[in-house]
Every structure is written in structure tokens, then in C-alpha cells.
Design a protein around this motif. Structure first.
Motif, short mmCIF file in Angstrom:
data_model
loop_
_atom_site.label_atom_id
_atom_site.label_comp_id
_atom_site.label_asym_id
_atom_site.label_seq_id
_atom_site.Cartn_x
_atom_site.Cartn_y
_atom_site.Cartn_z
N PHE B 469 0.84 -1.20 0.00
CA PHE B 469 0.00 0.00 0.00
C PHE B 469 0.88 1.25 0.00
O PHE B 469 0.60 2.22 -0.70
N LEU B 470 1.95 1.22 0.78
CA LEU B 470 2.84 2.37 0.83
C LEU B 470 3.70 2.47 -0.43
O LEU B 470 4.46 3.40 -0.57
N GLY B 471 3.57 1.48 -1.32
CA GLY B 471 4.39 1.47 -2.52
C GLY B 471 5.74 0.84 -2.30
O GLY B 471 6.66 0.99 -3.10
N LEU B 472 5.87 0.13 -1.18
CA LEU B 472 7.16 -0.45 -0.85
C LEU B 472 7.18 -1.95 -1.04
O LEU B 472 8.19 -2.61 -0.81
N PHE C 144 -5.42 0.34 6.15
CA PHE C 144 -5.39 1.13 4.93
C PHE C 144 -6.63 0.93 4.09
O PHE C 144 -6.79 1.53 3.04
N GLN C 255 -0.79 9.49 6.21
CA GLN C 255 -0.73 9.66 4.76
C GLN C 255 -2.13 9.84 4.17
O GLN C 255 -2.35 10.74 3.38
N PHE C 271 12.35 7.07 1.14
CA PHE C 271 12.49 7.12 -0.31
C PHE C 271 13.63 8.06 -0.70
O PHE C 271 14.37 7.79 -1.63
#
Lengths: 342, 532, 310
Positions: B469-472, C144, C255, C271
Motif C-alpha cells: 500500500f505504501l508502494g514499498l 489502509f 498519509q 524514499f
């Protein structure tokens, strides 16, 4: 030997029935038990584990865990009033006040998170109109009474700081702190060391005499009964099979099960004899879906045809001695019972 | 005492049937009574079957991009072409309304403006489409010329866009078809050279060059700091070290791909020409096409806009149904394999600590304690953020941190079993250590481990999805539940189906898994309902 | 007791040291540096920057320098947010995260415990089924999904709550806190409610509760005076893992709802390879976690007189 009169009856259990709902079917833990307790009397309830002794007494206090358990029939008369029909509030007034209970395992029966003082004081203030300070004094006095050394210090300790025997003493002190008239002791010594057992029993006996408290002593140990009780009820598979004064029961047991129980207690004078100790063969039956018969017949060495088919009627042999066994029934009764089945 | 009266049925003296039961039998009996757990089990089995057999379903490839199909809404009745047309018309009606050509009354204007102000674009579109169609049917509204040509363009596209899928390539040798995949590089290269009219030597050098380029890219993706020259040099060395077999497979795959592309292009031409000649041709159809240069192919011709997307498409026009199914495969797979890995590590460490005891036990358990104090999910996030985000890495990162609890549990179990009377009894009767471990310790710890792993799997899946979900986590073109949901969140007002279906799929599975886990725990260990 | 507390406080040091060391080296052994991203910098400038941040020194020397700075309470400059140091970045965002986390924890505990107890007392009635179904849901819906879903329903469709923002940030209302707190607490509500129910049921079956009943105590007294403490023990030991979960969860919630907290920095800096910021955030989170675990142990020992610490 104490004599008891009818007007002294304080607790009268009549045809008590307590069933448990289990996955396998209805478990008739107590199935028509009747007995009377007189003021100051010590009555023993004897039987193998699982015969319904404990459930009988939990039922008297209406403490049977429900579900799965349920009291389905009978009466428990305390001074003429049926406990089973009391309101929640009236019931609470009897519990701990008129009828007290001590349990088998003193390790888990005291609240480990609360100090002894808290647990004792709350009991006293609950049932008596006294201040906290007075209640505390009374609690300390009771602890001293049951033989706890330096009670004024130990009262502020937690249960885990006491030994097993000491905890059982605390339980007794707590149970008697409100001058209860009936004390139900549910195997009070089973979880204790032998030496401690004797002390606790002696203590119960002493309390019985001192406060004239009636005691219902539940045990599987006939030796305990012989030393303490005035009257004995022998239970088997949820029913009382024989009821008699202690001396009589030991001298002339009528029911083969009682006979077996007594014979299986090792006796000092038998020492050195080559004979094996008597033991009742087999196990007590599973009381779920029991067919109509004497539940003891498979283990009985005197069983006759009718034992396999019908439960025996209760016979009053003496005014104070009754037994449920076909051996003491007349020919006609047996014939009639057999006829009814067919 | 007990007498056998009937065959195989033991009864006691009261004719009550006496049954011997094992722990697992009892547990199964209890589990069967727990309806929710059984329902959960069934759901889990269905999911597992779908995930395993995903390739057998007639799904569009999960990574196939059809740009024109982006963000089509889910529909059972309409084809993608119809949806495209609808979308176009919504656009046109919206423009018409804005230009004042489509009149819906003042009240409705206010309503539409309110919707626009509140980001309820979907409502605006569907309302205007409905109103416009009604007005057009009543003759109150007419398309403008440019509108008409736009619609015609779309309709034309729907009619004529075709796709070809190659199901097999064959070489004709004396009237016998041989699958190209079964040929070796040399033979395939010959065919390709003749197709293009190339010299074999030229082809060989170009293949070699491409293979080296691929190597360079691979090296660079592994180590972003390496310079191009170094990478090229490294690639030369690697290439020189290729075994015959390596070269054969890589080169063959390279050339095969090229032939396939070429054939696809040709076949598409033929199919299109056919369609022009014969517009009533029904689609899809399968065909064995003879091509020039002695090659034939099994092809499947489909109309691009005949596709149906039951769960809609995403921003690249990929089929959501297919992505969810393959995403489930990834999620469940990671959950399962991850749990198994962590349990194996846990059993190893736990039983080592438990059985050896002493100093080993002390240090292992202190280590576990320190690890427990770590905010390990944060470390995993860092690891995934900076290292290569491959599925394998994800997996290692998750498995490395999740063996702690199981290690503690196994240790405790082994310690208590070691002192258990029956184990002592076995030992006193002279049973060997191996026998004690295999016959007593493992079977007795197994149930608790099984129960624990069922409870672990949803946890693992949640962690994986959390990272994705976090793109990780799982990276495109692969999908997992987490990445699908992550992709959908930013545009959920416009395209809610992208959020709803993956969420639903995931939640149902986790629900089932949790009920199954609870049921199993209660069944195996009815006493302790107190553990989490 | 005080001896035990001191011992535990000292025991925190190795854990924190492991965390600092691990995160320090993980970020540095990974390929790629903080200044690789944007355009390729001329070699000279890159050298200069690296020298400014002491990145030209051997790793072990950097580590020593960093450790020394951390001990002085200085988490260093941020590599990406050029004008800020890590301390000020964390100082500005940490309160938001702490408030969010504490509110979520409080909501989870209040609802979880009260509904869990009701469910245990009214076993097999609506009051049992509804909270437990909700808890089963909370257990199966990942954070989420809950977050965006609540946002979609309450903020975008029903328009009764704000979509995003944070009430401590400017003049937005307290209503901005509702959705983030509810989403973050849902999963923990589920665990707490289930735990409370089962441990309450277990406690009510115990012998000492039977004793209390036999003494003639009122049901309410029995529950709150006798059963509560024992029933709460599993909840207290659950708090440690729950805090860890809430910290990770807040990353997602911050987020989704654009809460200006620490969690957002964390993912971004990972990142960006903003080394000092990553390690700084991890240190702060871990310290909170370690302190929470410590407090949980203290509370546990206060609740259970049987535990004695030396």
C-alpha cells in the motif's frame, strides 16, 4: 453421640435434581437427593469423585454454573423457606451470612488480587451493620480464632503470601465471620498435606462446637467421616444410596457399595495379613443416558436379576437408617417391579 | 470389564457406547460444530483453488495494457466498446450542457453545479447522459457535426479494432508441423534470417549485442552506482562465461520473441483485411494461418472492444478481475510461504533454545527480547525503501522479523514437554532422544503450531499489503491486494470500483481466515480462550 | 521496586543502541546516496557536500560521530530539507503524532474494554453479538482499507466530516481528528474487545469469583471489585504490541488523512535516503516504544501482587 430433634432441622433438601446439558446429552449430576441438616449437626456426604456431591451443595447455594447446569426440581428449605425460589437479593442475604461455603482448593478460591483484609472486611460489612474498623477487628479476631499467628500483621497480606493450609484457615475464618448457621465444606482437605488435613478438620470440628454451626462435610475419605460426622449420606451416581448415623453405618453397612467403601479402607489391625486390600472393581458409570437400573449393579457382587432393570426403592430399615437396594426389598416388590417393565 | 458385544462397537455394562478418541479427532469434531469456522474453511479453500488455478480461467492477462480501456467501470451486460461509447457520449453531453446546447432547466442546473462543487462527477455524467438521451429520443436535442464525427470515430474503432493472440508457431517440414519451441536456436535463427532476408552472421551478431545489452541493464539495476563502462566490461565477462546451454536458451527466447512479434503483425494485417472484406465476420475466432517463409500459426482473433470487464479496469486499462485474481495469488502466496518460513526459523531457534537450554537458551532468548523491543515494521520499511523492491526481498524482510513469537512459543512448549511425566516415562523406559522428539515432542507441539500459523497468515498478508500500500511492497506489473488498494485510494471518488473490489476480496479472505483460526484454536485448546 | 525500575531503565540502553546501530548501517550499506537523486551533480560539488556532512570519512568514524551527537541530543541536519535540522522537523511533527496515537489508544481502550465487558456479561445476546461482530470486522479490515473507506463514506459522500487536515494545524476544527482517530483505533478496539471478553469470561469462571458469590456479594461488586483486576491483566500485556502497531499504523493514517505527523516524514525520508532523518525518526519511535513497554510492565506489576521484582 448427639441426638437431633425434628424441630431443629435447619436445612431440608428434598428431591433435589440438577442436570447439566452437555454435547453428549443430559447429564443428571444430582437426581433426587434428599437429606436434612439439624442445628449443630455434622453431616457427611461421601462418594467417589463425579457422584454429584459437590453439585448437590452448589445447588443448595444456587451456585451451579448456568449454563450448562440447571436445577430442574426439588426444594431446598432453609428454616422453612425454599432457597430455590428466593429473589436474587434475598438469596444474597443467605449466602455468606446464614450458609457459608469453603472450597476444595484454597489456592484458587481466594482472590489473588485483593488483600485478605479487603476480602474479609467486605464480607463482614456486607452482612452486618458495622463500621470498617469494627469489621477489621472482627476479621483479625476470626483469623486468630482459626489459628493464624500474628493476625493483625498478616491480614494486610495477599493470598499468595500464605501457605495452602493457612489459606484454608483464612477461608474458614471468612466463612464463619458472619456467624453462619450452616457451613458447607466441599472437600476442604483434599488439596492439602496430610498433617495439615488433620489440623483443618480439627479446626472445623472446633468451630462446629464453638458456634454450634451445622456442617455439611463433603469428602471421599471415609476416615474423615468416621472422625467427624454425626450422620452420613453415601452418594452414588447422583443419588443417595444409604443414609445412617456414622456408628451404625460403619458397624452394619447395608448397601453393597457402602460395604465396599468401608472394606477398602486399610485397617491397622489387618497389617501383616496376606490378603489383598479390598477394592471395588470398575469405575462409576457415566451418568449420561443411564438406563433404568441400579447404577451400581455392574460392580456389585450381590446383584440379582432385578438390579439390571429397575432402580431400587428407598427402604427405611431403622428410623434413622435408610438404604436404596433391592436386597432389602420384599419378594412382592421385586415381582411387581419386574412386571411393570414388561 | 468391558466386553465386546457388537462388531467394532465397544459398549460398557450399561450398553452405552464407548468410543476412544484422539486429540485431533476430538478437535475436528469440535471444529465441525463451529459453523463460522467451517464457513471460513470453505472460503479459504475456494480462494486457494482460485489462486492456484488462476492460469486455467479465461482471464485477460493481468499485465496487458489496453490504453483505450482505462478506467472503464464494471459491467456485466456491456462490452468495453459500449462503455467507451457511453463515456464519449457523457463527455459530449457535458460539453453540450456547458455550451448551453443541452438545456435541463434551472433547478437541475443548480443541482449539477452543486454536484460539481462537491466532486460528485460521476453523478453529473450519469445524469447528463440520461437527460441527453431522453431529449435526443424526443427530438429536443441533436448532436452537432463535430459531436457526430467524434461518435462515428469511436464506433468505427469499436467495429474495426482487432487483436491477435498467438497460441502456437509451427514450421512446416514435408507437410508435418513442428512446434518452433521444440527447435534449437540454430534452426530458429535460420527461419528468422530467411523471414527478414538477412544474413545469418548479421543476425547472430545482433542477437549477441542484444543479449549483452540486457546483461548491462541487469547489472545496472542491481547496482545503481556502477558506471556504464564498468557495467559493459562486466557484461562482456559475464557473456564470455555463458555456458552453451545459457546461451542457447537466452538466444532462442530472444529470436522466438522476435518471430512472434513479426507473425503477430502479419496475422493482424490478414485479420483486418478479412474483416474489411467480410464485415459480418463473427468474433472471436480461432484459425490456423499459413504464413509465408514456411511458417504457420495458431491464432486467436478477437475484437479489442468486445472485451467485458466484470470488475472494471484500472488507469492503464488492465482488467481488474484478472489483477485481483493474480493479486490474490501473490498475497496468499506471500502469506503462506512467509508464514511457513518464519515458522521453520522459529521452530529451529525455539527448539534449540528449549532443548539445549543453559547458556544457549539464555543468549537466544535475550536476543529475541531485544528484537521484540524493536519497531521492526519501521526497519522493514527502511529496508524496502532503500533496497531493491523485489518480491524476494519483501519476503525475506517479513520472514526475518516474524519468527520471534513462534520461537518463544516453541521454546516454552519444548521446555514444558521435556519435564512432562509421559516424556520422563518414555525416557525411563529407554526411549532414545530421537524417538522422544519424533514421537512425543513434535506431535504434541504440532497442534499449537498449526493453530498459531493459521492465526499468523492473515497477519502476514496484512503486513505485506501494508507495505505494498505504501508502494514499498509488490511492484508493477505484479499486483497484490495492498498495491491494488494503494493505487485506488487517490482516485476513489471517481473510480470507486478500483477500491471496493480489491478491499472486499481481501476483507472476505481475512475474515474467513480469522474465523478459521479462532475455530481451530478453540477446537484444539478449548480451555485457553485467553490468548490473542 | 525502585531497584527494578532502575534495572529496567538501564536495560533499555542496549535495545536503543541496537536500534540506532541497525538503522544507521542499514541505510548506509544500501546502494545509492542522498545526493544521487536529482540531476547528476558535478563531481567537485558532490565531494564538497559529502565533506560538509562528513560522508567522506570512513563509515565507522561517521558512526562514532553520529552516536556522540545523538547522546548530546542532536540528531543532525536533514539532507533533503536543507534549511532544517532533524531535531526541529521532529519537534514540529511529533506532537501531532503523539496526540493522534494517544487518542486512538484511548478510544480503543474505552470502547474495547466497556463493550468487551458488556459482551461477557450478556453472553449470547445482542449486546454480545454486535460488539463482537464489529470486532471481527476490525480484525479483518486492514487499516489502509478502513481509512479510505471511512473517508469515502463520511467525508466524500455524506460530507459530515472533513476529508483531511489536522486540528492542531491552523484553524481547522476538532472534527478533523475524528476520522483519523477512528480508523487508527478500529483494529485495536477489535483486539481489546475480544481480549476483554474472553478474559472476563475466564475470570468469571474462576474459583475466587465463586467464593465471592458464595459470600453473597452483588453482581456489580463482583465484577468491578473482584473480577476486573484479573481480567485486565491480558489487556495490559497487550498494550506493548498495541503501541508498536499504532506507531506503524499512524504512518498510513497520516498519509491518508494528511496529518502533519512524523509518519509522513518517515516514508518520504526513506524514499529520499535522507539518512539522518530516517535514523532520527526511528530513534524517536523506538524510544517511545521502549518507554511504553517499560510503563506497561510497571502497570502490570502494580495490578498483580503476585509478581515481585527484585
Amino acid at each position: 453421640m448427639k441426638e437431633f430433634k425434628n424441630e431443629d432441622i435447619i436445612l431440608d433438601v428434598k428431591e433435589l435434581q440438577t442436570y447439566f446439558k452437555t454435547d453428549a446429552g443430559i447429564l443428571k449430576a444430582v437426581d433426587g437427593v434428599s437429606f436434612q441438616v439439624h442445628r449443630g449437626e455434622t453431616i457427611g456426604l461421601v462418594g467417589e469423585s463425579g457422584c454429584g456431591k459437590s453439585v448437590t451443595n452448589l445447588s443448595i447455594m444456587r451456585l451451579v454454573p448456568s449454563p450448562p447446569g440447571k436445577i430442574v426440581g426439588g426444594e431446598v428449605l432453609y428454616e422453612g423457606e425454599d432457597i430455590l425460589k428466593l429473589s436474587e437479593k434475598e438469596l444474597r442475604n443467605i449466602r455468606g451470612n446464614k450458609i457459608s461455603m469453603i472450597f476444595q482448593d484454597p489456592m484458587s478460591s481466594l482472590n489473588p488480587f485483593l488483600k485478605i483484609s479487603t476480602q474479609m472486611i467486605e464480607t463482614i460489612t456486607l452482612h452486618q451493620k458495622v463500621s470498617k474498623q469494627e469489621a477489621r477487628e472482627k476479621a483479625i479476631k476470626m483469623l486468630g480464632e482459626v489459628g493464624i499467628p500474628s493476625p493483625e500483621k498478616r491480614i494486610d497480606q495477599y493470598p499468595h503470601q500464605f501457605s495452602g493450609g493457612m489459606r484454608q484457615r483464612v477461608m474458614i475464618a471468612m466463612a464463619l465471620s458472619c456467624n453462619a448457621e450452616v457451613l458447607i465444606a466441599d472437600e476442604p482437605t483434599t488439596a492439602l498435606d496430610v498433617t495439615i488435613q488433620a489440623q483443618i478438620l480439627e479446626l472445623i470440628g472446633k468451630m462446629n462446637e464453638k458456634f454450634n454451626t451445622a456442617v455439611i462435610l463433603i469428602t471421599h475419605d471415609l476416615g474423615v467421616v468416621a472422625g467427624m460426622c454425626d450422620n452420613v449420606c453415601v452418594m452414588y451416581a447422583g443419588k443417595i444410596v444409604e443414609k445412617a448415623p456414622t456408628d451404625k453405618l460403619f458397624k452394619e453397612p447395608l448397601h453393597p457399595y457402602t460395604e465396599g467403601l468401608i472394606a477398602s479402607v486399610p485397617k491397622l489391625e489387618d497389617k501383616g495379613k496376606k490378603e489383598k486390600l479390598f477394592s471395588i472393581e470398575g469405575q462409576p458409570p457415566n451418568v449420561i443416558d443411564l438406563p433404568p437400573c441400579c447404577p451400581f449393579h455392574p460392580r456389585c457382587h450381590k446383584d440379582i436379576d432385578v438390579c439390571h432393570k429397575c432402580y431400587p426403592p428407598t427402604k427405611q430399615i431403622d428410623p434413622d437408617h435408610s438404604v436404596s437396594c433391592w436386597l432389602y426389598a420384599s419378594e412382592e416388590e421385586i415381582a411387581e417391579a419386574l412386571k411393570e417393565i414388561k | 470389564m468391558f466386553s465386546k458385544k457388537k462388531k467394532n462397537v465397544t459398549t460398557n455394562e450399561f450398553n452405552q457406547i464407548v468410543e476412544g478418541t484422539s486429540l485431533t479427532k476430538e478437535a475436528w469434531k469440535r471444529l465441525k460444530k463451529n459453523k463460522m469456522a467451517i464457513l471460513g474453511l470453505i472460503v479459504v479453500i475456494i480462494y486457494a483453488l482460485i489462486a492456484i488455478c488462476a492460469d486455467m480461467f479465461p482471464l485477460y492477462p493481468y499485465d496487458e495494457v489496453v490504453t483505450e480501456h482505462q478506467h472503464l467501470k464494471p459491467s456485466f451486460s456491456k462490452t468495453s466498446g459500449e462503455l467507451m461509447l457511453e463515456k464519449k457520449m457523457q463527455d459530449l453531453y457535458y460539453n453540450a450542457w456547458k455550451q448551453g446546447r443541452l438545456v435541463v432547466g434551472e433547478e437541475n442546473d443548480a443541482m449539477i453545479k452543486n454536484w460539481i462543487a462537491n466532486d460528485k462527477t460521476n453523478k453529473v455524467w450519469s445524469y447528463l447522459l440520461e437527460a441527453g438521451e431522453a431529449q435526443r429520443a424526443a427530438g429536443a436535442f441533436e448532436w452537432s457535426k463535430s459531436d457526430l464525427s467524434a461518435i462515428e470515430k469511436v464506433e468505427d474503432k469499436i467495429q474495426n479494432d482487432v487483436m491477435v493472440t498467438i497460441n502456437g508457431l509451427y514450421k512446416n517440414v514435408n507437410g508435418k508441423n513442428t512446434n518452433l519451441k521444440k527447435l534449437n536456436y540454430n534452426e530458429i535463427a535460420d527461419i528468422y534470417a530467411s523471414m527478414l532476408g538477412l544474413d545469418r552472421a548479421v543476425l547472430d551478431t545482433s542477437v549477441e549485442k542484444e543479449l549483452k545489452m540486457a546483461l548491462v541493464n541487469e547489472i545496472k539495476s542491481k547496482d545503481s552506482e556502477i558506471s556504464t563502462e564498468d557495467a559493459t566490461a562486466q557484461a562482456e565477462i559475464d557473456f564470455a562465461n555463458f555456458s552453451e546451454k545459457d546461451f542457447e536458451t537466452k538466444a532462442k527466447a530472444n529470436v522466438y520473441g522476435k518471430i512472434e512479434t513479426q507473425v503477430k503483425r502479419d496475422a493482424l494485417k490478414t485479420v483486418k483485411a478479412n474483416l474489411k472484406e467480410n464485415p459480418s465476420q463473427t468474433f472471436p475466432y480461432e484459425e490456423h494461418q499459413e504464413l509465408s517463409y514456411g511458417i504457420s500459426a495458431d491464432i486467436l482473433a478477437t475484437k479489442t472492444h468486445d472485451r467485458r470487464y466484470y470488475l472494471g479496469t484500472d488507469y492503464l486499462g488492465r482488467d481488474m478481475l484478472s489483477r485481483i485474481v493474480y493479486g490474490s495469488r501473490v498475497s496468499i502466496g506471500i502469506g503462506l510461504v512467509g508464514t511457513i518460513t518464519s515458522i521453520l526459523i522459529g521452530i529451529l531457534v525455539g527448539s534449540l533454545a528449549g532443548y539445549i537450554g543453559g547458556r544457549v537458551d539464555y543468549y537466544l532468548m535475550r536476543f529475541v527480547d531485544v528484537m521484540y523491543g524493536l519497531p521492526y515494521m519501521l526497519l522493514v520499511i527502511i529496508m524496502m525503501a532503500i533496497f531493491d523492491r523485489s518480491i524476494i526481498n519483501l519476503f525475506i524482510a517479513l520472514a526475518l522479523i516474524s519468527w520471534l513469537t513462534i520461537a518463544r512459543m516453541v521454546r516454552g512448549q519444548i521446555m514444558s514437554l521435556k519435564n512432562q511425566e509421559y516424556v520422563e516415562a518414555a525416557r525411563s523406559m529407554g526411549a532414545s532422544t530421537a524417538r522422544i522428539i519424533t514421537r512425543h515432542m513434535i506431535p504434541n507441539s504440532l497442534s499449537i503450531i498449526i493453530v498459531y500459523s493459521t492465526i499468523r497468515i492473515p497477519n502476514f498478508i496484512m503486513q505485506e499489503s501494508f507495505l505494498s500500500f505504501l508502494g514499498l511492497g509488490v511492484q508493477a506489473p505484479y499486483a497484490s491486494w495492498g498495491s491494488l488498494i494503494g493505487d485506488a485510494v487517490s482516485s476513489m471518488t471517481l473510480y470507486p470500483w478500483k477500491l471496493i473490489y480489491p478491499s472486499l476480496t481481501m476483507v472476505i479472505f481475512l475474515f474467513a481466515m480469522n474465523f478459521l483460526g479462532d475455530g481451530l484454536r478453540d477446537a484444539f485448546d478449548p480451555q485457553s480462550k485467553n490468548q490473542l | 521496586m525502585s531497584k527494578y525500575i532502575i534495572k529496567r531503565l538501564i536495560g533499555m540502553i542496549p535495545t536503543l543502541l541496537v536500534i540506532v546501530t541497525l538503522s544507521f548501517f542499514i541505510v548506509r550499506i544500501a546502494p545509492g546516496g542522498p545526493f544521487d537523486g536529482e540531476r547528476a551533480l558535478p563531481e567537485v560539488i558532490k565531494r564538497n557536500i559529502e565533506a560538509k556532512y562528513h560522508m567522506d570519512e570512513p563509515l565507522i568514524q561517521q558512526y562514532g560521530r553520529y552516536l556522540f551527537d545523538v547522546l548530546r541530543g542532536d540528531l543532525g541536519p536533514s539532507y533533503k530539507y536543507k534549511d532544517h535540522d532533524v531535531n526541529s522537523l521532529i519537534f514540529n511533527s511529533l506532537p501531532n503524532s503523539i496526540i493522534l496515537g494517544c487518542m486512538a489508544m484511548a478510544v480503543a481502550l474505552v470502547f474495547g474494554i466497556s463493550l468487551g465487558i458488556t459482551a461477557a456479561l450478556k453472553q449470547n445476546t445482542v449486546l454480545d453479538y454486535v460488539p463482537m461482530a464489529l470486532a471481527a470486522l476490525g480484525l479483518s479490515i486492514p487499516l489502509f482499507v478502513v481509512g479510505p473507506l471511512l473517508q469515502y463514506i463520511f467525508a466524500m459522500q455524506l460530507k459530515i466530516l472533513p476529508t483531511s487536515g489536522w486540528f492542531m494545524d491552523g484553524e481547522t476544527t476538532f472534527a478533523t481528528a475524528v476520522l483519523p482517530v477512528v480508523s487508527l483505533s478500529f483494529a485495536y478496539y477489535a483486539d481489546v474487545a475480544r481480549l476483554t471478553r474472553s478474559s472476563m469470561l475466564e475470570t468469571l469462571r474462576s474459583d475466587y469469583i465463586r467464593t465471592a458469590k458464595a459470600k453473597g456479594m452483588k453482581q456489580s461488586t463482583i465484577i468491578f471489585k473482584h473480577a476486573m483486576k484479573g481480567a485486565m491483566l491480558p489487556i495490559v500485556s497487550y498494550l506493548g504490541p498495541a503501541f508498536a502497531g499504532i506507531i506503524t499504523g499512524s504512518i498510513v493514517v497520516e498519509q491518508v488523512f494528511r496529518v502533519p505527523g512524523l509518519g509522513k516524514f518517515f516514508v518520504q525520508s526513506s524514499f529520499n535516503r535522507d539518512y539522518t532523518l530516517i535514523v532520527g525518526v526511528v530513534i524517536v519511535y523506538s524510544t517511545i516504544l521502549v518507554i511504553m513497554n517499560f510503563l506497561v510492565d510497571i502497570v502490570y506489576s502494580l495490578l498483580d501482587p503476585r509478581i515481585t521484582y527484585k
